[in-house]
Design a protein around this motif. Structure first.
Motif, PDB file in Angstrom:
ATOM      1  N   THR A  42       3.775   2.750   2.352  1.00 54.89           N
ATOM      2  CA  THR A  42       3.434   2.970   3.761  1.00 54.89           C
ATOM      3  C   THR A  42       4.430   2.329   4.709  1.00 54.89           C
ATOM      4  N   ALA A  43       5.144   1.307   4.269  1.00 52.11           N
ATOM      5  CA  ALA A  43       6.142   0.672   5.126  1.00 52.11           C
ATOM      6  C   ALA A  43       7.458   1.457   5.168  1.00 52.11           C
ATOM      7  N   HIS A  44       7.637   2.424   4.278  1.00 56.37           N
ATOM      8  CA  HIS A  44       8.879   3.197   4.215  1.00 56.37           C
ATOM      9  C   HIS A  44       8.971   4.122   5.432  1.00 56.37           C
ATOM     10  N   PRO A  45      10.179   4.311   5.973  1.00 55.61           N
ATOM     11  CA  PRO A  45      10.340   5.185   7.145  1.00 55.61           C
ATOM     12  C   PRO A  45       9.817   6.604   6.928  1.00 55.61           C
ATOM     13  N   LEU A  46       9.913   7.137   5.740  1.00 53.47           N
ATOM     14  CA  LEU A  46       9.417   8.482   5.481  1.00 53.47           C
ATOM     15  C   LEU A  46       7.920   8.562   5.735  1.00 53.47           C
ATOM     16  N   SER A  47       7.221   7.502   5.424  1.00 50.82           N
ATOM     17  CA  SER A  47       5.780   7.478   5.642  1.00 50.82           C
ATOM     18  C   SER A  47       5.429   7.237   7.106  1.00 50.82           C
ATOM     19  N   ARG A  48       6.224   6.399   7.765  1.00 47.26           N
ATOM     20  CA  ARG A  48       5.905   6.024   9.137  1.00 47.26           C
ATOM     21  C   ARG A  48       6.425   7.008  10.173  1.00 47.26           C
ATOM     22  N   VAL A  49       7.684   7.455  10.037  1.00 45.16           N
ATOM     23  CA  VAL A  49       8.289   8.311  11.061  1.00 45.16           C
ATOM     24  C   VAL A  49       8.838   9.613  10.483  1.00 45.16           C
ATOM     25  N   GLY A  50       8.394   9.940   9.271  1.00 44.47           N
ATOM     26  CA  GLY A  50       8.889  11.140   8.596  1.00 44.47           C
ATOM     27  C   GLY A  50       8.392  12.419   9.250  1.00 44.47           C
ATOM     28  N   PRO A  51       8.808  13.562   8.698  1.00 47.56           N
ATOM     29  CA  PRO A  51       8.475  14.853   9.296  1.00 47.56           C
ATOM     30  C   PRO A  51       7.022  15.278   9.087  1.00 47.56           C
ATOM     31  N   GLY A  52       6.244  14.559   8.317  1.00 49.37           N
ATOM     32  CA  GLY A  52       4.859  14.951   8.064  1.00 49.37           C
ATOM     33  C   GLY A  52       4.674  15.350   6.609  1.00 49.37           C
ATOM     34  N   ASP A  53       3.450  15.226   6.144  1.00 48.60           N
ATOM     35  CA  ASP A  53       3.156  15.475   4.736  1.00 48.60           C
ATOM     36  C   ASP A  53       3.500  16.890   4.288  1.00 48.60           C
ATOM     37  N   ALA A  54       3.175  17.884   5.108  1.00 47.74           N
ATOM     38  CA  ALA A  54       3.417  19.280   4.717  1.00 47.74           C
ATOM     39  C   ALA A  54       4.906  19.551   4.524  1.00 47.74           C
ATOM     40  N   ALA A  55       5.736  19.047   5.430  1.00 51.30           N
ATOM     41  CA  ALA A  55       7.180  19.264   5.324  1.00 51.30           C
ATOM     42  C   ALA A  55       7.769  18.521   4.125  1.00 51.30           C
ATOM     43  N   VAL A  56       7.294  17.307   3.885  1.00 44.22           N
ATOM     44  CA  VAL A  56       7.772  16.533   2.732  1.00 44.22           C
ATOM     45  C   VAL A  56       7.368  17.231   1.440  1.00 44.22           C
ATOM     46  N   ALA A  57       6.112  17.679   1.365  1.00 46.62           N
ATOM     47  CA  ALA A  57       5.636  18.361   0.164  1.00 46.62           C
ATOM     48  C   ALA A  57       6.446  19.632  -0.099  1.00 46.62           C
ATOM     49  N   GLU A  58       6.749  20.378   0.942  1.00 46.93           N
ATOM     50  CA  GLU A  58       7.534  21.604   0.780  1.00 46.93           C
ATOM     51  C   GLU A  58       8.946  21.294   0.289  1.00 46.93           C
ATOM     52  N   ALA A  59       9.564  20.244   0.831  1.00 44.16           N
ATOM     53  CA  ALA A  59      10.909  19.853   0.396  1.00 44.16           C
ATOM     54  C   ALA A  59      10.907  19.427  -1.071  1.00 44.16           C
ATOM     55  N   VAL A  60       9.877  18.713  -1.491  1.00 37.90           N
ATOM     56  CA  VAL A  60       9.786  18.299  -2.896  1.00 37.90           C
ATOM     57  C   VAL A  60       9.560  19.519  -3.786  1.00 37.90           C
ATOM     58  N   ARG A  61       8.699  20.448  -3.363  1.00 39.37           N
ATOM     59  CA  ARG A  61       8.475  21.680  -4.145  1.00 39.37           C
ATOM     60  C   ARG A  61       9.784  22.457  -4.318  1.00 39.37           C
ATOM     61  N   GLU A  62      10.580  22.560  -3.242  1.00 36.93           N
ATOM     62  CA  GLU A  62      11.862  23.272  -3.327  1.00 36.93           C
ATOM     63  C   GLU A  62      12.813  22.563  -4.287  1.00 36.93           C
ATOM     64  N   ALA A  63      12.844  21.233  -4.226  1.00 36.16           N
ATOM     65  CA  ALA A  63      13.714  20.481  -5.134  1.00 36.16           C
ATOM     66  C   ALA A  63      13.267  20.654  -6.585  1.00 36.16           C
TER      67      ALA A  63
ATOM     68  N   SER B 189       0.849  -1.189   0.000  1.00 35.32           N
ATOM     69  CA  SER B 189       0.000   0.000   0.000  1.00 35.32           C
ATOM     70  C   SER B 189       0.886   1.242   0.000  1.00 35.32           C
ATOM     71  N   TRP B 190       0.316   2.317  -0.509  1.00 33.32           N
ATOM     72  CA  TRP B 190       1.082   3.533  -0.707  1.00 33.32           C
ATOM     73  C   TRP B 190       0.372   4.715  -0.074  1.00 33.32           C
ATOM     74  N   HIS B 191       1.174   5.658   0.372  1.00 39.53           N
ATOM     75  CA  HIS B 191       0.692   6.906   0.956  1.00 39.53           C
ATOM     76  C   HIS B 191       0.910   7.996  -0.082  1.00 39.53           C
ATOM     77  N   ARG B 192      -0.133   8.769  -0.370  1.00 38.84           N
ATOM     78  CA  ARG B 192      -0.049   9.819  -1.385  1.00 38.84           C
ATOM     79  C   ARG B 192       0.110  11.173  -0.716  1.00 38.84           C
ATOM     80  N   ILE B 193       1.099  11.931  -1.175  1.00 36.66           N
ATOM     81  CA  ILE B 193       1.346  13.265  -0.636  1.00 36.66           C
ATOM     82  C   ILE B 193       1.205  14.272  -1.772  1.00 36.66           C
ATOM     83  N   PRO B 194       0.130  15.079  -1.775  1.00 35.55           N
ATOM     84  CA  PRO B 194      -0.015  16.103  -2.817  1.00 35.55           C
ATOM     85  C   PRO B 194       1.086  17.153  -2.663  1.00 35.55           C
ATOM     86  N   VAL B 195       1.762  17.443  -3.763  1.00 38.32           N
ATOM     87  CA  VAL B 195       2.859  18.405  -3.749  1.00 38.32           C
ATOM     88  C   VAL B 195       2.410  19.718  -4.382  1.00 38.32           C
ATOM     89  N   GLY B 196       1.701  19.621  -5.463  1.00 34.71           N
ATOM     90  CA  GLY B 196       1.221  20.796  -6.179  1.00 34.71           C
ATOM     91  C   GLY B 196       0.353  20.335  -7.323  1.00 34.71           C
TER      92      GLY B 196
END
Length: 187
Positions: free
Chosen positions: A157-178, A141-148
């Motif tokens: 969902t088993a990936h550490p970013l999904s389980r213990v990551g900084p949260g969807d908003a922070a991940v989305a912002e980091a991807v937008r910056e990249a 199963s997969w977790h979807r994070i809207p970026v833009g």
């Protein structure tokens, strides 16, 4: 003099090809070539001028640009998805994009040398061990994070970013910056 009959939408016409699938390798190559010829698009890249050959399609499969066919050898069949993947590749080439930029980059999952340290390192190491032991046929199963608009990040969902990551908003912002760093300044 026109009869008043409207032309069908190009996307609708493209979807009609779904009813013709599956194809063998030779038929798929000929069909994609015929669609590209009928498009009347003038390619700016010499590689895009050539119709995809059977050998070219096999190369795309080995590079991960086209999904593997159903079956093997002369019994291999290609679906509507393969048809769309080939059209996408050839259209990108017609725009001047090289295969080197189309081929997806794959980051190595295992680090060289010492394993990562700290809480995140332990979580990543545990995930890598589970991933190595997991049956590739088992669905995940997969977790979807809207970026833009038009961009979405999918994280297992088993990936550490999904389980213990900084949260969807922070991940989305980091991807937008990249992504902003990758896009030209005019956009």
């Amino acid at each position: 003099m026109t009869t008043g009959a409207s032309q069908p939408e190009p996307l609708h016409v493209l979807r009609e090809y779904r009813n013709l699938a599956p194809w063998n390798l030779r038929d798929l190559a000929a069909l994609v070539g015929a669609v590209l010829d009928a498009s009347a698009i003038t390619p700016i890249n010499a590689a895009a001028r050539a119709q995809p050959s059977e050998r070219t399609i096999r190369f795309y499969v080995t590079k991960g640009l086209v999904s593997p066919p159903e079956g093997r050898g002369t019994a291999a069949t290609y679906s509507y998805r393969h048809f769309l993947q080939l059209l996408w590749i050839k259209l990108r080439q017609m725009e001047g994009t090289t295969l080197a930029t189309i081929i997806p980059d794959r980051l190595p999952l295992k680090s060289k040398g010492a394993p990562p340290r700290g809480k995140s390192g332990r979580a990543l190491t545990a995930w890598l061990e589970r991933d190595a032991a997991r049956d590739p046929e088992t669905p995940s199963s997969w977790h979807r994070i809207p970026v833009g608009r038009g961009v979405e990040l999918h994280v297992e969902t088993a990936h550490p970013l999904s389980r213990v990551g900084p949260g969807d908003a922070a991940v989305a912002e980091a991807v937008r910056e990249a992504l902003a760093k990758l896009l030209p300044a005019s956009q």
